[in-house]
Design a protein around this motif. Structure first.
Motif, PDB file in Angstrom:
ATOM      1  N   LEU A  69       0.864  -1.850   0.080  1.00 29.56           N
ATOM      2  CA  LEU A  69      -0.078   0.051   0.079  1.00 29.56           C
ATOM      3  C   LEU A  69       0.653   1.311  -0.327  1.00 29.56           C
ATOM      4  N   ALA A  70       0.445   2.268  -1.091  1.00 29.62           N
ATOM      5  CA  ALA A  70       1.731   3.370  -1.249  1.00 29.62           C
ATOM      6  C   ALA A  70       1.226   4.046   0.152  1.00 29.62           C
ATOM      7  N   LYS A  71       2.781   4.987   0.697  1.00 27.25           N
ATOM      8  CA  LYS A  71       2.407   6.238   1.109  1.00 27.25           C
ATOM      9  C   LYS A  71       1.239   5.223   2.843  1.00 27.25           C
ATOM     10  N   THR A  72       1.953   4.410   3.187  1.00 19.51           N
ATOM     11  CA  THR A  72       1.433   4.070   4.542  1.00 19.51           C
ATOM     12  C   THR A  72       2.323   2.911   4.856  1.00 19.51           C
ATOM     13  N   GLY A  73       2.161   3.243   5.783  1.00 15.93           N
ATOM     14  CA  GLY A  73       2.688   2.401   7.493  1.00 15.93           C
ATOM     15  C   GLY A  73       2.711   1.083   7.907  1.00 15.93           C
ATOM     16  N   HIS A  74       3.289   0.725   9.086  1.00 11.54           N
ATOM     17  CA  HIS A  74       2.682  -0.175   9.408  1.00 11.54           C
ATOM     18  C   HIS A  74       1.189  -0.592   9.891  1.00 11.54           C
ATOM     19  N   GLU A  75       0.699   0.336  10.100  1.00  6.59           N
ATOM     20  CA  GLU A  75      -1.556   0.764  10.485  1.00  6.59           C
ATOM     21  C   GLU A  75      -2.163   0.901   9.526  1.00  6.59           C
ATOM     22  N   ALA A  76      -1.832  -0.510   8.354  1.00  2.00           N
ATOM     23  CA  ALA A  76      -3.003   0.298   7.211  1.00  2.00           C
ATOM     24  C   ALA A  76      -4.195   0.399   7.341  1.00  2.00           C
ATOM     25  N   ASN A  77      -4.642  -0.222   8.296  1.00  2.00           N
ATOM     26  CA  ASN A  77      -5.992  -0.460   8.341  1.00  2.00           C
ATOM     27  C   ASN A  77      -6.960   1.127   8.952  1.00  2.00           C
ATOM     28  N   ILE A  78      -5.834   1.913   9.405  1.00  2.00           N
ATOM     29  CA  ILE A  78      -5.903   2.857   9.742  1.00  2.00           C
ATOM     30  C   ILE A  78      -5.715   4.082   9.248  1.00  2.00           C
ATOM     31  N   GLU A  79      -4.243   3.816   8.795  1.00  2.00           N
ATOM     32  CA  GLU A  79      -3.790   4.897   7.766  1.00  2.00           C
ATOM     33  C   GLU A  79      -3.964   5.076   6.113  1.00  2.00           C
ATOM     34  N   ALA A  80      -5.023   3.696   6.050  1.00  2.00           N
ATOM     35  CA  ALA A  80      -5.202   3.637   4.453  1.00  2.00           C
ATOM     36  C   ALA A  80      -6.870   2.880   4.953  1.00  2.00           C
ATOM     37  N   PRO A  81      -7.811   2.709   4.851  1.00  2.00           N
ATOM     38  CA  PRO A  81      -8.734   2.438   5.208  1.00  2.00           C
ATOM     39  C   PRO A  81      -9.688   1.371   3.583  1.00  2.00           C
ATOM     40  N   GLU A  82      -9.278   2.762   3.084  1.00  2.00           N
ATOM     41  CA  GLU A  82     -10.369   2.871   2.163  1.00  2.00           C
ATOM     42  C   GLU A  82      -9.709   1.552   0.981  1.00  2.00           C
ATOM     43  N   GLU A  83      -8.695   1.970   0.788  1.00  2.00           N
ATOM     44  CA  GLU A  83      -7.608   0.959   0.168  1.00  2.00           C
ATOM     45  C   GLU A  83      -7.072  -0.215   0.305  1.00  2.00           C
ATOM     46  N   LEU A  84      -6.898  -0.362   1.568  1.00  2.00           N
ATOM     47  CA  LEU A  84      -7.103  -1.398   2.047  1.00  2.00           C
ATOM     48  C   LEU A  84      -8.836  -2.566   1.727  1.00  2.00           C
ATOM     49  N   ALA A  85      -9.654  -2.022   2.294  1.00  2.00           N
ATOM     50  CA  ALA A  85     -11.010  -2.085   1.547  1.00  2.00           C
ATOM     51  C   ALA A  85     -10.430  -3.375   0.398  1.00  2.00           C
ATOM     52  N   ILE A  86     -10.774  -2.418  -1.243  1.00  2.21           N
ATOM     53  CA  ILE A  86     -10.085  -2.450  -2.102  1.00  2.21           C
ATOM     54  C   ILE A  86      -8.822  -3.273  -2.217  1.00  2.21           C
ATOM     55  N   VAL A  87      -8.342  -3.491  -1.887  1.00  8.21           N
ATOM     56  CA  VAL A  87      -7.607  -4.844  -2.255  1.00  8.21           C
ATOM     57  C   VAL A  87      -7.926  -5.886  -1.277  1.00  8.21           C
ATOM     58  N   LEU A  88      -8.584  -6.170  -0.065  1.00 12.60           N
ATOM     59  CA  LEU A  88      -8.730  -6.970  -0.089  1.00 12.60           C
ATOM     60  C   LEU A  88     -10.432  -7.583  -0.532  1.00 12.60           C
ATOM     61  N   GLN A  89     -10.801  -7.035  -0.905  1.00 11.25           N
ATOM     62  CA  GLN A  89     -12.272  -7.268  -2.067  1.00 11.25           C
ATOM     63  C   GLN A  89     -12.007  -7.894  -2.989  1.00 11.25           C
ATOM     64  N   ARG A  90     -11.383  -6.905  -3.687  1.00 11.87           N
ATOM     65  CA  ARG A  90     -10.293  -7.839  -5.351  1.00 11.87           C
ATOM     66  C   ARG A  90      -9.854  -9.632  -4.426  1.00 11.87           C
ATOM     67  N   PHE A  91      -9.579  -9.468  -3.910  1.00 13.52           N
ATOM     68  CA  PHE A  91      -8.196 -10.781  -3.238  1.00 13.52           C
ATOM     69  C   PHE A  91      -9.623 -11.618  -2.801  1.00 13.52           C
ATOM     70  N   TYR A  92     -10.669 -11.630  -2.453  1.00  8.88           N
ATOM     71  CA  TYR A  92     -12.106 -12.486  -2.032  1.00  8.88           C
ATOM     72  C   TYR A  92     -12.252 -12.938  -3.682  1.00  8.88           C
ATOM     73  N   ASP A  93     -12.470 -11.584  -3.941  1.00  6.12           N
ATOM     74  CA  ASP A  93     -13.675 -11.700  -5.563  1.00  6.12           C
ATOM     75  C   ASP A  93     -12.808 -12.467  -6.261  1.00  6.12           C
ATOM     76  N   ASN A  94     -11.264 -12.465  -6.600  1.00  5.36           N
ATOM     77  CA  ASN A  94     -10.648 -13.839  -7.705  1.00  5.36           C
ATOM     78  C   ASN A  94     -10.638 -15.211  -6.400  1.00  5.36           C
ATOM     79  N   ILE A  95     -10.803 -15.400  -5.311  1.00  7.83           N
ATOM     80  CA  ILE A  95     -10.515 -16.780  -5.004  1.00  7.83           C
ATOM     81  C   ILE A  95     -11.855 -17.006  -5.033  1.00  7.83           C
ATOM     82  N   ARG A  96     -13.141 -16.726  -5.220  1.00 10.93           N
ATOM     83  CA  ARG A  96     -14.252 -17.512  -5.192  1.00 10.93           C
ATOM     84  C   ARG A  96     -14.972 -18.272  -6.855  1.00 10.93           C
TER      85      ARG A  96
END
Length: 96
Positions: A69-96
């Motif tokens: 995640l660009a411009k993000t440190g150790h706490e990605a869920n706090i620093e970039a929650p929207e981007e993290l959610a997009i990455v997670l959703q894309r991952f989940y969509d691809n494993i279904r």
């Protein structure tokens, strides 16, 4: 010691430190190739504590991908929650 953070959880600080030392000696690298499920490893670009190890872990796993995640440190869920959610959703969509 009951007022310390460890004491409040019912642990002695020395026992936690001892456990951490023991865990640091564990090496599962020979077994990681047996993991068959999809794995997503996510680190922030500035996460100096975990990025190198996460990339290395990704190499041991057969079905893993690493996302930084660009411009993000150790706490990605706090620093970039929207981007993290997009990455997670894309991952989940691809494993279904």
């Amino acid at each position: 010691m009951p007022n310390s953070a460890f004491g409040k959880m019912g642990f002695k600080k020395a026992d936690v430190i001892s456990l951490c030392r023991t865990m640091a000696e564990l090496d599962f690298s020979d077994s990681l190739h047996k993991v068959s499920c999809p794995v997503l490893l996510i680190c922030g670009e500035k996460d100096t504590a975990n990025k190198k190890t996460s990339k290395e872990l990704c190499q041991y796993l057969n079905n893993a991908c690493f996302h930084e995640l660009a411009k993000t440190g150790h706490e990605a869920n706090i620093e970039a929650p929207e981007e993290l959610a997009i990455v997670l959703q894309r991952f989940y969509d691809n494993i279904r």
